[in-house]
Design a protein around this motif. Structure first.
Motif, PDB file in Angstrom:
ATOM      1  N   ILE A 100       0.842  -1.202   0.000  1.00 40.80           N
ATOM      2  CA  ILE A 100       0.000   0.000   0.000  1.00 40.80           C
ATOM      3  C   ILE A 100       0.878   1.252   0.000  1.00 40.80           C
ATOM      4  N   ALA A 101       1.923   1.242   0.817  1.00 45.20           N
ATOM      5  CA  ALA A 101       2.827   2.393   0.890  1.00 45.20           C
ATOM      6  C   ALA A 101       3.444   2.704  -0.464  1.00 45.20           C
ATOM      7  N   LYS A 102       3.814   1.672  -1.221  1.00 40.11           N
ATOM      8  CA  LYS A 102       4.393   1.880  -2.549  1.00 40.11           C
ATOM      9  C   LYS A 102       3.384   2.530  -3.498  1.00 40.11           C
ATOM     10  N   VAL A 103       2.128   2.112  -3.394  1.00 40.86           N
ATOM     11  CA  VAL A 103       1.096   2.634  -4.292  1.00 40.86           C
ATOM     12  C   VAL A 103       0.807   4.110  -4.011  1.00 40.86           C
ATOM     13  N   ILE A 104       0.751   4.502  -2.743  1.00 44.86           N
ATOM     14  CA  ILE A 104       0.346   5.874  -2.415  1.00 44.86           C
ATOM     15  C   ILE A 104       1.516   6.837  -2.229  1.00 44.86           C
ATOM     16  N   VAL A 159       3.945  15.534   2.561  1.00 44.66           N
ATOM     17  CA  VAL A 159       3.666  14.490   3.556  1.00 44.66           C
ATOM     18  C   VAL A 159       4.067  13.101   3.080  1.00 44.66           C
ATOM     19  N   GLY A 160       4.547  13.005   1.845  1.00 41.36           N
ATOM     20  CA  GLY A 160       5.079  11.741   1.345  1.00 41.36           C
ATOM     21  C   GLY A 160       4.084  10.808   0.692  1.00 41.36           C
ATOM     22  N   ILE A 161       2.806  11.225   0.602  1.00 47.54           N
ATOM     23  CA  ILE A 161       1.812  10.388  -0.080  1.00 47.54           C
ATOM     24  C   ILE A 161       1.037  11.234  -1.085  1.00 47.54           C
ATOM     25  N   ASP A 162       0.511  10.579  -2.079  1.00 54.23           N
ATOM     26  CA  ASP A 162      -0.340  11.218  -3.075  1.00 54.23           C
ATOM     27  C   ASP A 162      -1.761  11.210  -2.517  1.00 54.23           C
ATOM     28  N   ALA A 163      -2.199  12.352  -2.016  1.00 57.11           N
ATOM     29  CA  ALA A 163      -3.506  12.437  -1.359  1.00 57.11           C
ATOM     30  C   ALA A 163      -4.649  12.091  -2.313  1.00 57.11           C
ATOM     31  N   LYS A 164      -4.563  12.534  -3.560  1.00 55.63           N
ATOM     32  CA  LYS A 164      -5.624  12.246  -4.532  1.00 55.63           C
ATOM     33  C   LYS A 164      -5.734  10.746  -4.767  1.00 55.63           C
ATOM     34  N   LYS A 165      -4.600  10.084  -5.003  1.00 54.95           N
ATOM     35  CA  LYS A 165      -4.606   8.649  -5.235  1.00 54.95           C
ATOM     36  C   LYS A 165      -5.121   7.907  -3.996  1.00 54.95           C
ATOM     37  N   THR A 166      -4.696   8.368  -2.818  1.00 52.97           N
ATOM     38  CA  THR A 166      -5.132   7.743  -1.570  1.00 52.97           C
ATOM     39  C   THR A 166      -6.641   7.840  -1.423  1.00 52.97           C
ATOM     40  N   HIS A 167      -7.202   9.011  -1.682  1.00 52.96           N
ATOM     41  CA  HIS A 167      -8.647   9.191  -1.559  1.00 52.96           C
ATOM     42  C   HIS A 167      -9.404   8.369  -2.598  1.00 52.96           C
ATOM     43  N   ILE A 168      -8.872   8.289  -3.801  1.00 52.12           N
ATOM     44  CA  ILE A 168      -9.513   7.478  -4.837  1.00 52.12           C
ATOM     45  C   ILE A 168      -9.544   6.012  -4.420  1.00 52.12           C
TER      46      ILE A 168
END
Length: 55
Positions: free
Chosen positions: A13-17, A24-33
């Motif tokens: 999961i960490a690799k994907v986001i 903050v180190g994550i893609d918020a849009k991808k995470t929300h999707i």
């Protein structure tokens, strides 16, 4: 409530986001999707179960 996740799944999961461009180190849009997609799948399954119970 189970809040633990196995390390392999966590890393996948960490690799994907992950995002180097985000402060903050994550893609918020991808995470929300991903979250919204999972919620939709849960909702669809729940509706199918409810229809089966109603029969």
């Amino acid at each position: 409530m189970k809040l633990e996740i196995d390390p392999t799944t966590y890393q996948e999961i960490a690799k994907v986001i992950h995002s180097d461009q985000s402060p903050v180190g994550i893609d918020a849009k991808k995470t929300h999707i991903l979250i919204l997609n999972q919620l939709q799948e849960i909702n669809d399954r729940l509706e199918r179960i409810e229809k089966q119970i109603a029969k």
